[in-house]
Design an enzyme around this catalytic site. Sequence first.
Site, PDB file in Angstrom:
ATOM      1  N   ASP A 206       0.832  -1.201   0.000  1.00  0.00           N
ATOM      2  CA  ASP A 206       0.000   0.000   0.000  1.00  0.00           C
ATOM      3  C   ASP A 206       0.875   1.262   0.000  1.00  0.00           C
ATOM      4  OD1 ASP A 206      -2.803   1.104   0.556  1.00  0.00           O
ATOM      5  OD2 ASP A 206      -1.639   2.005   2.180  1.00  0.00           O
ATOM      6  N   GLU A 248       1.223  -0.663  -4.990  1.00  0.00           N
ATOM      7  CA  GLU A 248       0.311   0.449  -5.313  1.00  0.00           C
ATOM      8  C   GLU A 248       1.154   1.712  -5.459  1.00  0.00           C
ATOM      9  OE1 GLU A 248      -3.481   2.958  -3.593  1.00  0.00           O
ATOM     10  OE2 GLU A 248      -1.816   2.471  -2.298  1.00  0.00           O
TER      11      GLU A 248
END
Length: 576
Positions: A206, A248
Amino acid sequence: MSKSLKDDPLWYKKAVFYEVFSRGFYDSNNDGFGDLNGVTAKLDYLAWLGIDCIWLLPFYGSPMKDGGYDIADFENVDPSYGTEGDLIDLIDKAHSLGIRVISDLVMNHSSDQHPWFLESRSSKDNPKADWYIWRDDDSMYKGARIIFTDAENSNWAWDHVRQQYYWHRFYSHQPDLNYDNQEVKDAMLAAVKKWLDLGLDGFRLDAVPYLFQEENTNCENLPATHDFLKLLRKEIDSRYPNRVLLAEINQWPADLVDYFGNDDECHMCFHFPLMPRMFMAIRREQRLPITEILSLTPDIPNNSQWGLFLRNHDELTLEQVSDEERDYMFSEYAKDSRMKRHMGIARRLAPLVDNSRSIAELLYALLFSLPGSPILYYGDEIMMGDNIYLKDRDSVRTPMQWTPDRNGGFSLANFEQLYLPPLMDSVYGYPAVNVESQFKNPGSFLLWIKKLISVRSNYEVFGTGKIEVLHDDNPSVFAFVRFFENEMNPETQTENDSRIEVGRMEGEDPVSVNKVLCVYNLSRFPQPAELDLSKHKGAKLVELNGRVIFPMVTDGSYRLTLGPHGYYWFEISDQI
Ligand code: GLC
């Protein structure tokens, strides 16, 4: 019949991924919240669908103010999701069905409820005083943009306990961890090892571009960030074979590709710039937005792979488009201002395409054939809708619709107890859109996508082949060839080029397929295509879904007619 888990370090290049928001998938204990046992209960469904890897959104201890991305305990399962034992069961059963399991790893920040932060804020000289980024004023790092522009007006927040500002790139309840502190790195690596030891097959990383800060930069993609990711990869490679890091990184292609390193950083990165351009191309009925971004995308190392997606648990982010393109996207896809969230549009795929089956099929066919591994978002396989009246990105996180029964078969809890209301409207509501009904309906989207997954999985060239985009004078036609390198350029042939013998129709002998031609009509009207196939003279084209043989490529130019939003996938077969 279940597949077995192959000992293949490059499995992720051939895989179809499926993103599961456990909270919204299936509620096994009827308390109103989906849980890990709920995912386990639905693994047979996922195996039937044919996917290869599940990506679980964060299930760690959390006050859940940001869908679990606000973590208050990196090393334990939040009780509302179940127990560590439940996670182990999930992984074991998934593996027995040939499905891998990855989960989010949120390294950039924690919740402000994390004991680390509580300790860090308590004084300026406690043992964790330096675990977050504290300053007396908010003047530093002015070059860093604010990500959640509609919710925050600074990357600094004042803490009344410590009487200092702390740094945060996302919500102010998510303070950024300080990666200049070795203890922070060690603590995160300990969490990584813990989950890998339990059997996870990797992580979706993330928000990694923001791990480090440096004055007079935009505090993104800094060399120290790359160094840390390389270290993470090395640690994982040294002890855990066949794992994947899917990052990401919401950045422009040139910055994005740096995260692959030299095949020594992240195995996969989401192709953020491509995603909105697929939606743009459909609305403009022209291939240009896609071909342009593909031409701006540098080659990536051999073992690296793009993660391709249409929708996910976040808004359709418009960070990687120009101001003009963003205005266009908002005017086309967010006609109601409630659809806008952060710098994007919080809608699901089906409502974005006005529930058009033919556009959805076209977009998925593109997703499954462009270079990369496709990642599906739970519910999109039945064309679930969204609820724009819910806050933040809850609009796209409503309960999975399994049956036409109470709460869509998601939970037997009272409706009032559910974490979010299921959709009940007449178009997208669970009585109309659900897995059970589509399972029984031979013409359903669900069965169409299951077939698409199986076709793609049979042709390795979609996962590992190169791409050559073909020119066509018709701007609505998008065509390309996926091929193994040695096929198009005999001089570059190497001994290690991957080839595969694929089983095709039942009873047929396996035939190696090295070249696939994909042709799309991006417009709502029928279109003629005239493709330059001079490199393939003498080949025959065999349509992949029905194995229908099309006319041979006699001279260079090959003519086809495509129906509205139609597409073809052909094997280019030299065997006549
Ligand atoms: C990632 C997640 C998003 C979350 C954010 C902050 O972008 O995808 O859902 O809000 O990180 O943690």
